[in-house]
Design a protein around this motif. Structure first.
Motif, PDB file in Angstrom:
ATOM      1  N   CYS A   1      37.145  40.705  41.167  1.00  0.00           N
ATOM      2  CA  CYS A   1      37.839  41.450  40.116  1.00  0.00           C
ATOM      3  C   CYS A   1      38.358  40.520  39.025  1.00  0.00           C
ATOM      4  O   CYS A   1      38.378  40.882  37.848  1.00  0.00           O
ATOM      5  CB  CYS A   1      38.989  42.238  40.739  1.00  0.00           C
ATOM      6  SG  CYS A   1      39.947  43.193  39.555  1.00  0.00           S
TER       7      CYS A   1
ATOM      8  N   ILE B   1      38.010  45.080  43.181  1.00  0.00           N
ATOM      9  CA  ILE B   1      39.392  44.684  43.460  1.00  0.00           C
ATOM     10  C   ILE B   1      39.498  44.279  44.925  1.00  0.00           C
ATOM     11  O   ILE B   1      39.042  44.987  45.829  1.00  0.00           O
ATOM     12  CB  ILE B   1      40.364  45.827  43.128  1.00  0.00           C
ATOM     13  CG1 ILE B   1      40.263  46.199  41.642  1.00  0.00           C
ATOM     14  CG2 ILE B   1      41.787  45.443  43.486  1.00  0.00           C
ATOM     15  CD1 ILE B   1      41.092  47.395  41.247  1.00  0.00           C
ATOM     16  N   ASN B   2      40.105  43.134  45.149  1.00  0.00           N
ATOM     17  CA  ASN B   2      40.296  42.560  46.501  1.00  0.00           C
ATOM     18  C   ASN B   2      38.988  42.192  47.175  1.00  0.00           C
ATOM     19  O   ASN B   2      38.958  41.920  48.360  1.00  0.00           O
ATOM     20  CB  ASN B   2      41.067  43.520  47.409  1.00  0.00           C
ATOM     21  CG  ASN B   2      42.538  43.593  47.010  1.00  0.00           C
ATOM     22  OD1 ASN B   2      42.991  42.769  46.212  1.00  0.00           O
ATOM     23  ND2 ASN B   2      43.260  44.549  47.555  1.00  0.00           N
TER      24      ASN B   2
ATOM     25  N   ARG C   1      36.242  39.443  47.675  1.00  0.00           N
ATOM     26  CA  ARG C   1      36.089  38.002  47.484  1.00  0.00           C
ATOM     27  C   ARG C   1      34.621  37.610  47.622  1.00  0.00           C
ATOM     28  O   ARG C   1      33.890  38.182  48.416  1.00  0.00           O
ATOM     29  CB  ARG C   1      36.936  37.225  48.492  1.00  0.00           C
ATOM     30  CG  ARG C   1      38.426  37.403  48.262  1.00  0.00           C
ATOM     31  CD  ARG C   1      39.229  36.648  49.294  1.00  0.00           C
ATOM     32  NE  ARG C   1      40.641  36.764  49.034  1.00  0.00           N
ATOM     33  CZ  ARG C   1      41.323  35.951  48.252  1.00  0.00           C
ATOM     34  NH1 ARG C   1      40.709  34.947  47.688  1.00  0.00           N
ATOM     35  NH2 ARG C   1      42.615  36.117  48.039  1.00  0.00           N
TER      36      ARG C   1
ATOM     37  N   ASP D   1      39.010  36.530  43.647  1.00  0.00           N
ATOM     38  CA  ASP D   1      38.507  37.889  43.700  1.00  0.00           C
ATOM     39  C   ASP D   1      37.422  38.064  42.661  1.00  0.00           C
ATOM     40  O   ASP D   1      37.475  37.503  41.569  1.00  0.00           O
ATOM     41  CB  ASP D   1      39.631  38.882  43.424  1.00  0.00           C
ATOM     42  CG  ASP D   1      40.617  38.925  44.581  1.00  0.00           C
ATOM     43  OD1 ASP D   1      40.241  38.433  45.660  1.00  0.00           O
ATOM     44  OD2 ASP D   1      41.729  39.428  44.399  1.00  0.00           O
TER      45      ASP D   1
ATOM     46  N   ASN E   1      46.183  51.766  51.165  1.00  0.00           N
ATOM     47  CA  ASN E   1      45.731  50.390  51.053  1.00  0.00           C
ATOM     48  C   ASN E   1      44.426  50.249  51.815  1.00  0.00           C
ATOM     49  O   ASN E   1      44.410  49.880  52.980  1.00  0.00           O
ATOM     50  CB  ASN E   1      46.783  49.422  51.607  1.00  0.00           C
ATOM     51  CG  ASN E   1      46.349  47.979  51.440  1.00  0.00           C
ATOM     52  OD1 ASN E   1      45.406  47.692  50.707  1.00  0.00           O
ATOM     53  ND2 ASN E   1      47.039  47.086  52.115  1.00  0.00           N
TER      54      ASN E   1
ATOM     55  N   ASN F   1      40.479  48.894  52.484  1.00  0.00           N
ATOM     56  CA  ASN F   1      39.739  47.629  52.364  1.00  0.00           C
ATOM     57  C   ASN F   1      38.568  47.834  51.394  1.00  0.00           C
ATOM     58  O   ASN F   1      37.455  48.132  51.791  1.00  0.00           O
ATOM     59  CB  ASN F   1      39.238  47.197  53.735  1.00  0.00           C
ATOM     60  CG  ASN F   1      38.638  45.802  53.681  1.00  0.00           C
ATOM     61  OD1 ASN F   1      38.809  45.111  52.699  1.00  0.00           O
ATOM     62  ND2 ASN F   1      37.956  45.426  54.751  1.00  0.00           N
ATOM     63  N   GLN F   2      38.865  47.654  50.126  1.00  0.00           N
ATOM     64  CA  GLN F   2      37.876  47.927  49.079  1.00  0.00           C
ATOM     65  C   GLN F   2      36.743  46.908  49.147  1.00  0.00           C
ATOM     66  O   GLN F   2      36.959  45.744  49.428  1.00  0.00           O
ATOM     67  CB  GLN F   2      38.564  47.851  47.705  1.00  0.00           C
ATOM     68  CG  GLN F   2      37.633  48.078  46.538  1.00  0.00           C
ATOM     69  CD  GLN F   2      37.263  49.536  46.396  1.00  0.00           C
ATOM     70  OE1 GLN F   2      37.564  50.337  47.266  1.00  0.00           O
ATOM     71  NE2 GLN F   2      36.626  49.877  45.320  1.00  0.00           N
TER      72      GLN F   2
ATOM     73  N   ASP G   1      45.425  44.834  40.559  1.00  0.00           N
ATOM     74  CA  ASP G   1      46.197  45.306  41.704  1.00  0.00           C
ATOM     75  C   ASP G   1      45.619  46.652  42.131  1.00  0.00           C
ATOM     76  O   ASP G   1      45.512  47.594  41.329  1.00  0.00           O
ATOM     77  CB  ASP G   1      47.671  45.442  41.319  1.00  0.00           C
ATOM     78  CG  ASP G   1      48.541  45.724  42.534  1.00  0.00           C
ATOM     79  OD1 ASP G   1      48.013  46.230  43.544  1.00  0.00           O
ATOM     80  OD2 ASP G   1      49.750  45.440  42.455  1.00  0.00           O
ATOM     81  N   LEU G   2      45.280  46.767  43.401  1.00  0.00           N
ATOM     82  CA  LEU G   2      44.631  47.980  43.873  1.00  0.00           C
ATOM     83  C   LEU G   2      45.477  49.225  43.610  1.00  0.00           C
ATOM     84  O   LEU G   2      44.965  50.270  43.213  1.00  0.00           O
ATOM     85  CB  LEU G   2      44.337  47.856  45.377  1.00  0.00           C
ATOM     86  CG  LEU G   2      43.668  49.054  46.030  1.00  0.00           C
ATOM     87  CD1 LEU G   2      42.306  49.298  45.401  1.00  0.00           C
ATOM     88  CD2 LEU G   2      43.551  48.834  47.526  1.00  0.00           C
TER      89      LEU G   2
END
Length: 1624
Positions: A1272, A1240-1241, A1243, A1270, A1192, A1194-1195, A1306-1307
């Protein structure tokens, strides 16, 4: 066969039944025209039709009958007797026999019979008389027919009348019905009238033997019947036809019978007249009876005269309703009765009237005077002997105590007497004086004419009009000439006759012209002093003064001037020639104007110029001095209007100016004493008189003014000022006003050298004393309006004087600035929105003259002056909107004052411009005016635009391109003015277009080109202006376009930016038309010249973004956005680059811009391509060393690319971009797919400005709601929109059903969503894959790891589909997957391996082609040391397994060694799946093996045989199954049939007995391969340390079995040694 005429006639007759009335007249005219050429045919057709259709409708029958009547009247001589008989019978039938017919049809038939009687009278009379059967009453219309024939065909009918009357008389006795009585009475009257006409024209008759006596018997009977039976017995039922007939019947009675019946007849008629109130028919009948009685000299008439006169006088005294014709006719017949009696009874008549004239009753006197006037005019010869008596009797009536009605009729009587010579000179003067007195009488407001007044009511105005008319009439009567001349001259100077002066002058002019033409010596005026006639100077003074108010008294000015011309010789011989030229032009000037249009000051100047020239021509000081004395007398004695008095002062000043040798102080003293200072015109006149006198009497004029000034301060001095001050009605402020005006006029008219010597020391100090407190710095101003206006006017006069001097003599006027400040204070002190007085106008006029004086000036002072004047003038509420003005006159006066004030402002600004005639000077004024042209109030905009137009016109008219620099602000001027061309107010629009026209003309002048070269452009503006008056809103856009095209063609390049920046302000105009026009201009300029704006793109976009938030109209906003789109078309890279610098997330206005770019196909295509290029170049730079699916992280995404993504989102979500999206679908899909993974993710920031530039200056819009989502999500939504627009909705639905979109966001599941998307694309959007693959293939090698994951997942799924092979994409996909396999993250490797394995499904027929690279890649991955990555290794092993299953053994053999070496570590992998798959790969290699013990694979089978056997009994079912399968594949290769049998036996069983299986297989191995037992046991021992308990147990168990079942043939010693090696 019918002829064409018959057929056409029949058709027309049938068409007569049409209901359209317009057709009736056309049919009738056509029948008439045709009948005139073919009467017999047409009449026969009409006859036949009427005979066959006896029940025709009324209109049809009437049309046909009337057409026949017209034809017969024109062609009666061409009609045959046979046809005539038929027509007569037909007409008679329609008139009498037919039932159901109505009056119109009967009347038409009657007229037809009358027409036929002119040739066929015998037949008509015969047929008509047949209707008079004995004992029966005739038909009503038969009687009417006879009556009409007797009146229209007199000479044909009279010979038949005796027999007709004989036949009708018996019938008359039996008539009872009133209607029938009326018809018969009318018939008898017509018969009698016809007989009288017949007898009066005996020279034309066919039977000269016919006389009165011929009808005596019948007439006697008829008279008795009408008078004694029908009239006397039935008097209650008044029968007009009976009375009318009685008048004609009486004229045919024999004299003896008339003599006998006359008293009874007269008494009966008079009695009937009283009962009926004087009916005109009765009076007319009485008149005929009196006429015939006087003609026959009936003796019995004399006895009836008194009775008749009394009755007639009573009737004449009754009021007459002149709107009622019958009443007027009765009045006329009554007067005719008096005229009939006059020849025989003249004395009786006069005595009777003179007696009645003494009656005090108004009605009696009016009636008597009416009769008297009528008799004097109509029967004057019979009254000749009684003239003197009549005149004497009328004189008492001339008293002013009589009523208006009496006065009016008296004037008419005087007129009649004058025309008949009744008036002798003495008596005539009294009559004339009465007329003049009435002409001069005041007209009271209560007696003005009104629409609802009584007919008998006579107003004062009616009396005046009547008397004026009589005066004109008697003036044209030659008998009155000696009475009127020169008596009327005495009345000219009499003040009591002032209001009658116009009439007097006109009459005198007429008389004088007649005497001049006749050369009459009596025309010269007597010179003796005993005469009452006025002097020449008195006449000139009187007539000249009244001419200043030319339209008073009904045009007294023109009348006085005409009289002056007639009297020129009597005034002075020197004036004859000059006045002959000047006076007619002055009179014509008055005729060409009205009281409203005449400019009073100019008119007075003309008169003063006439006076001045006259005095120059006369050149006689004594004569002129007498004229001044006469004028002074007028001041002393004459009570006249202030206007005349003011002009009198000016005239006296002019006269005194021409008497240089005279001491004028006394006259000036008298003038100052007599002037009414509260009257402005008197003040002005007095001041002008002082100025005129100062021309030649400067010292005297200045001396008297100084004395006046000193008297004002020394209030105890006993002088004329104190005399004025002591008067209760004198206002000192008004006196001061007169004083300062006198000084101003003195400065204006005095000689220049004297003004220069006295202006500083005398004139200015005297004027400054009136506002000296302000000069000393103390603000103590007088509130008196009159004094303010006088001071302003004085400043104006002084400035005019100095300006005139300054043009020739340099003069430094130091008081200019102080005077300007004072004028500004006066303007600023006025109410801001109300125009109550002319202070503004006069003060600005004063400033206009002051600014022309060249002194040291400050630009700030000028700007302040302009600002104060504009604010004070433009904000004024127009008169029509000012509710406080309640009268029409006040409104009109205020409107005039408004206009004058605006004009004064414009003239002031023009003068300021002329002082600095340059672009800077024009711009300085324009900047202060332009803010008013966008006002929300129409009147403010119109004033501002009118002012700008006047300034532009002034600039153009005075322009000298050689001395003035070019207009460097033309773009700004056009940009601010053009929107006003379509202002809601048409007048403003026309002014704006006129201003544009001038600006362009100025520009052409600077360019050095002839305007004819640009005539086409200028003509367009002219045409648009003319059409704009009635412009429709539907063509507004076209109008704007025409104007903007002209501007675009004519505007220089260096002015484009100025124009655009000026237009931007117009976009926020409160008027939709104007803001729309600004938008149209913006769009046109950008469309036609957008390529020239590349360097200004950034500034343009910044300003437009700010302006968009203030644009009130959606239509304008749309147009602005379209303009930006056009600008983008010209400069796509620059515009896109600038737009991307705006803050992210995008505000609504930037979003609107992007959406606007999407609405145009060409623009959207270029813009999207540019955005795609930017996105593809700005691949996120964030490093991604690892991207495990299980982590997980932090993209994040490169912030610089966010703006492009947001922009693309706005464009794609715009429906109009569908066509572009379809064309760019592969590029859009590929780019969005790539960028989605990196967003993705991520903002959107709260506010982020790319490149760290401040773009929020002057901007207040909030970001849109996307800031909470997002990035995305935007990408996914764009993908959805792109798919929908490109007709791939099935893909969207598939993804929704499978939850693919959610997985993509979803990542952890993103790659799954991409795989679903690829699957959907293959299924529903196969043709698009070629372009997508091409795009992604180019990107996959340059993108970041996170984006490679997406592409690898997408490609891997595509390879799985057979469609990919059909589209010939497999090579590309395999190539890119293989290239991404190394130097990438494990996730990318995992997805690439999966894709490589999928080729076995998608393209099994081409697997041999990819075998070598795939096998090399897989073995290479196994050698890289990534064994701990179980998922990756599992996918590698799975890929190997799939490929090995489908490859030929020969293809696999070169790789067997590497494969086995690679998979061997995974036999003991921790992951069951990896372990199982490794065993499966080993089994897949079985196809490459053989039974030759020398082969490598054979040796590897034995090497891994123990491992397979041990794991077969492990706890992992998946591994056990894999080992089971692998054993089944490799055991046959070791060459032991028994082993194969045992394997099949045990492994094929439902439940495997693992222990038994090991025992049996170990025995068999010992038996078949005794030499390898040692190796097997060694392998078993190696598993004793295995981490899995079950595997260790299985290893022990298998090793035991090897020891328990040794081969029998083996030597014990060998067995012992073999075993000892494995001791623990």
């Amino acid at each position: 066969m019918y002829s064409s005429v018959e057929l056409f006639s029949v058709a027309l007759v049938k068409m007569a039944g049409e209901e359209d009335e317009s057709c009736h007249q056309k049919i009738s005219n056509t029948l008439h025209t045709l009948g005139c050429h073919h009467p017999e045919t047409v009449l026969k057709c009409c006859h036949d039709h009427l005979s066959q259709h006896t029940m025709l409708t009324v209109p049809q029958g009437v049309i046909i009958l009337e057409s026949m009547t017209k034809i017969i009247k024109d062609t009666i001589d061409q009609i045959s007797p046979a046809l005539a008989q038929k027509v007569i019978s037909l007409a008679t039938q329609w008139m009498t026999a037919l039932t159901g017919t109505q009056a119109d049809s009967q009347e038409a038939a009657c007229n037809l019979l009358v027409a036929m009687s002119f040739r066929f009278i015998n037949q008509v009379v015969q047929l008509t008389m047949e209707n008079f059967k004995q004992g029966n009453l005739p038909h009503l219309y038969m009687v009417k027919t006879l009556s009409k024939m007797s009146m229209q065909n007199v000479y044909g009918m009279v010979p038949f009348l005796k027999s007709i009357m004989e036949t009708m008389i018996p019938v008359l006795i039996g008539v009872k019905e009133d209607e029938l009585k009326s018809v018969f009475a009318s018939a008898m009257g017509s018969f009698s009238k016809s007989i009288l006409n017949y007898l009066e024209n005996k020279d034309k008759v066919s039977d000269p033997t016919v006389t009165k006596n011929t009808f005596a018997t019948e007439i006697n009977i008829v008279y008795s019947l009408l008078f004694k039976m029908w009239l006397e017995k039935e008097h209650l039922k008044f029968n007009i036809p009976t009375v009318e007939a009685l008048g004609y019947v009486s004229a045919l009675l024999p004299k003896d019978r008339l003599e006998e019946e006359l008293p009874k007849l007269i008494r009966g008629l008079l009695s009937l007249s009283k009962k009926q109130g004087g009916h005109c028919s009765i009076t007319e009948c009485l008149c005929r009876v009196l006429d015939i009685a006087t003609e026959m000299k009936c003796f019995n008439l004399k006895a009836q005269v008194d009775n008749v006169l009394n009755n007639l006088h009573q009737q004449i005294c009754l009021s007459v309703d002149f709107s009622n014709q019958l009443s007027v006719k009765n009045h006329t017949e009554t007067l005719r009765c008096f005229t009939v009696l006059a020849p025989v009874y003249a004395d009786s008549l006069v005595d009777f009237l003179l007696t009645k004239l003494e009656n005090a009753d108004q009605q009696v006197r009016v009636g008597t005077l009416t009769v008297l006037r009528h008799l004097i005019s109509s029967a004057s010869s019979h009254l000749e002997r009684r003239k003197a008596e009549i005149v004497a009797a009328v004189k008492p009536v001339l008293l002013d105590k009589s009523t208006n009605q009496e006065k009016k009729i008296t004037a008419q009587v005087i007129c009649a007497m004058a025309q008949q010579g009744y008036l002798e000179p003495e008596g005539g003067k009294v009559m004339v004086e009465f007329l003049i007195r009435q002409c001069a009488a005041p007209i009271h407001s209560g007696s003005m004419a009104s629409s609802d007044q009584h007919p008998d009511q006579v107003t004062d105005e009616d009396v005046v009009t009547a008397c004026e008319t009589v005066m004109f009439m008697i003036t044209n009567t030659m008998r009155m000439e000696d009475i009127l001349w020169p008596f009327l001259l005495e009345c000219v100077t009499m003040s009591q006759y002032a209001k009658a002066l116009t009439t007097i002058c006109n009459c005198l002019t007429q008389l004088g012209k007649r005497k001049l033409q006749a050369g009459n010596e009596s025309f010269s005026l007597p010179s003796n002093e005993e005469s009452n006639l006025p002097t020449a100077q008195a006449l000139l003074a009187r007539l000249l003064i009244v001419s200043c108010c030319p339209y008073q008294g009904g045009g007294q000015g023109a009348a006085a001037l005409r009289l002056l011309q007639v009297l020129s010789f009597n005034i002075h011989p020197a004036t004859v020639t000059s006045w002959a030229e000047e006076l007619p032009s002055l009179a014509d000037h008055l005729l060409a104007n009205t009281e409203e249009s005449l400019l009073q000051q100019e008119w007075e100047k003309k008169l003063l110029l006439l006076l001045s020239r006259t005095l120059n021509h006369i050149d006689n000081g004594e004569w002129t001095a007498k004229l001044s004395d006469e004028m002074c007398k007028l001041i002393q004695t004459d009570h006249r209007s202030p206007q005349e008095k003011g002009f009198l002062y000016q005239s006296l000043g002019t006269v005194l100016h021409h008497v240089p040798s005279k001491n004028i102080k006394q006259e000036l003293h008298q003038m100052l004493l007599s002037v009414q200072h509260s009257e402005s015109v008197e003040r002005e006149g007095m001041a002008a008189a002082i100025g005129f006198c100062a021309m030649t009497h400067f010292d005297d004029a200045l001396s008297i003014l100084e004395e006046f000034t000193n008297s004002n301060s020394l209030k105890n001095t006993n002088n004329f000022f104190n005399i004025l001050r002591d008067k209760s009605d004198v206002d000192l402020d008004k006196v001061k006003s007169t004083l300062v005006l006198c000084y101003g006029n003195t400065a204006l008219y005095s000689p220049e050298e004297l003004v220069l010597s006295r202006i500083e020391n005398h004139i200015l100090p005297a004027v400054a004393n009136q506002f000296s407190a302000r000069v000393q710095g103390i603000k103590a101003e007088s509130k008196d309006l009159t004094l303010k206006l006088s001071l302003i006017k004085t400043v104006t006069l002084i400035a005019r004087s100095l300006q005139s001097i300054h043009q020739r003599v340099p003069f430094n006027f130091s008081g200019k600035r102080q005077l300007l400040i004072y004028m500004q204070d006066l303007i600023g002190a006025e109410p801001p929105e109300l125009l109550l007085n002319p202070v503004r106008q006069l003060a600005m006029s004063a400033c206009m003259y002051l600014v022309q004086l060249r002194t040291d000036s400050n630009q700030d002072d000028t700007s302040q002056l302009i600002q104060i004047c504009l604010t004070s003038t433009f904000s004024l509420v127009p008169a029509e909107l000012d509710k406080g003005k309640d009268t029409e006159r006040n409104t009109k006066e205020t409107a005039t004052l408004y206009k004058q004030t605006i004009t004064a402002l414009q003239e002031l600004l023009k003068q300021i411009l002329l002082q600095d005639l340059s672009p800077e000077g024009l711009q300085a004024i324009f900047m202060q005016v332009e803010e008013w042209i966008m006002s929300t109030k129409d009147y403010e905009r119109e004033r501002a635009m009118g002012t700008i137009f006047e300034l532009m016109k002034c600039y153009l008219e005075t322009l000298d391109v050689k001395n003035v620099v070019p207009l460097n602000n033309i773009g700004t001027l056009i940009g601010r003015l053009m929107p006003r061309c379509v202002d809601p107010s048409p007048s403003i629009g026309q002014l704006a277009m006129d201003s544009l026209y001038i600006i362009l003309s100025i520009q052409f002048s600077y360019e050095g080109t002839n305007q004819n070269q640009h005539k086409e452009q200028l003509d367009v503006l002219k045409a648009v202006r003319e059409e704009f008056v009635n412009i429709d809103s539907s063509v507004l856009f076209q109008t704007c376009s025409q104007i903007t095209e002209v501007i675009s063609n004519c505007l220089p390049h260096d002015q484009l930016s100025n124009l655009l920046f000026a237009i931007f302000k117009g976009l926020t105009d409160q008027h939709s038309n104007c803001s729309s026009a600004a938008a149209v201009l913006l769009k046109t300029i950008i469309k036609r010249r957008g390529s020239e704006l590349r360097d200004q793109v950034s500034e343009i976009l910044d300003l437009l973004r700010v302006q968009l938030q203030s644009v009130p109209s959606e239509a304008v906003k749309f147009s602005v956005l379209r303009s930006i789109a056009i600008l983008t078309t010209h400069n796509t890279p620059t515009v896109v680059s600038c737009l991307l610098t705006f803050p992210v997330p995008l505000d609504e206005y930037v979003s609107d811009i992007w959406r606007a770019l999407a609405e145009d196909t060409e623009c959207s295509m270029n813009t999207m391509r540019e955005l795609l290029n930017i996105l593809n170049k700005q691949i996120p730079v964030g490093e991604r060393r690892t991207y495990p699916i299980t982590e997980n992280l932090n993209q994040y995404s490169a912030l610089e690319s966010l703006a492009a993504v947001c922009a693309l989102y706005e464009m794609i979500t715009t429906p109009e971009s569908r066509e572009t999206v379809i064309k760019l679908f592969p590029q859009l899909f590929s780019t969005l797919l790539v960028h989605h993974s990196s967003s993705i993710n991520v903002r959107l920031p709260k506010v982020f400005v790319p490149h760290h530039e401040s773009k929020q200056k002057d901007f207040s819009a909030e970001p849109q709601s996307l800031s909470s989502r997002d990035v995305c999500v935007n990408c996914v939504e764009m993908l959805i929109e792109v798919l929908n627009m490109s007709n791939n909705k099935h893909v969207v639905h598939f993804m929704l059903e499978c939850g693919g979109w959610n997985q993509m966001m979803d990542l952890r599941k993103s790659h799954r969503g991409v795989i679903l998307l690829a699957k959907a694309m293959v299924r529903y959007a196969g043709p698009s894959l070629i372009g997508i693959v091409v795009q992604l293939s180019a990107l996959i090698l340059t993108v970041e790891e996170c984006q490679k994951v997406t592409v690898a997942a997408f490609f891997g799924e595509l390879v799985k589909s057979p469609l990919t092979s059909q589209l010939q994409l497999t090579d590309t996909l395999m190539n890119r997957l293989l290239r991404c396999l190394f130097n990438s993250s494990s996730v990318v490797q995992f997805l690439c391996v999966r894709g490589l394995s999928n080729v076995t499904t998608g393209a099994p027929h081409r697997i041999e082609k990819y075998s070598r690279p795939v096998l090399c890649a897989m073995t290479g991955l196994m050698e890289t040391g990534e064994n701990d990555n179980e998922l990756l290794m599992f996918e590698v092993l799975l890929c190997l397994s799939k490929h090995l299953d489908q490859l030929r053994p020969n293809t696999i053999r070169p790789f067997v060694l590497k494969i086995i070496s690679g998979i061997q570590p995974f036999f003991e992998a921790k992951c069951d799946k990896v372990q199982a798959e490794a065993f499966s790969v080993l089994g897949s290699l079985a196809k490459c093996g053989c039974r030759d013990p020398r082969t490598y694979f054979y040796q590897q089978i034995h090497s891994h045989l123990v491992c397979l056997l041990l794991h077969l009994g492990g706890k992992s079912k998946e591994v056990s199954r894999s080992c089971n399968s692998t054993l089944g594949l490799i055991i046959p290769l070791i060459g032991s049939a028994e082993a194969c049998t045992k394997i099949e036996k045990h492994l094929g069983a439902t439940t495997l007995n693992y222990t038994e299986f090991l025992r049996d297989i170990s025995k068999q191995f010992i038996k078949d391969f005794p030499d390898r037992i040692h190796t097997y046991v060694t392998d078993c021992v190696s598993f004793f340390n295995n981490p899995l308990v079950q595997i260790r147990a299985n290893a022990v168990k298998l090793s035991v079995f090897f020891f328990q079942n040794p081969e029998e043939s083996s030597k014990p010693a060998q067995r012992i040694r073999w075993w000892k090696k494995y001791k623990y």
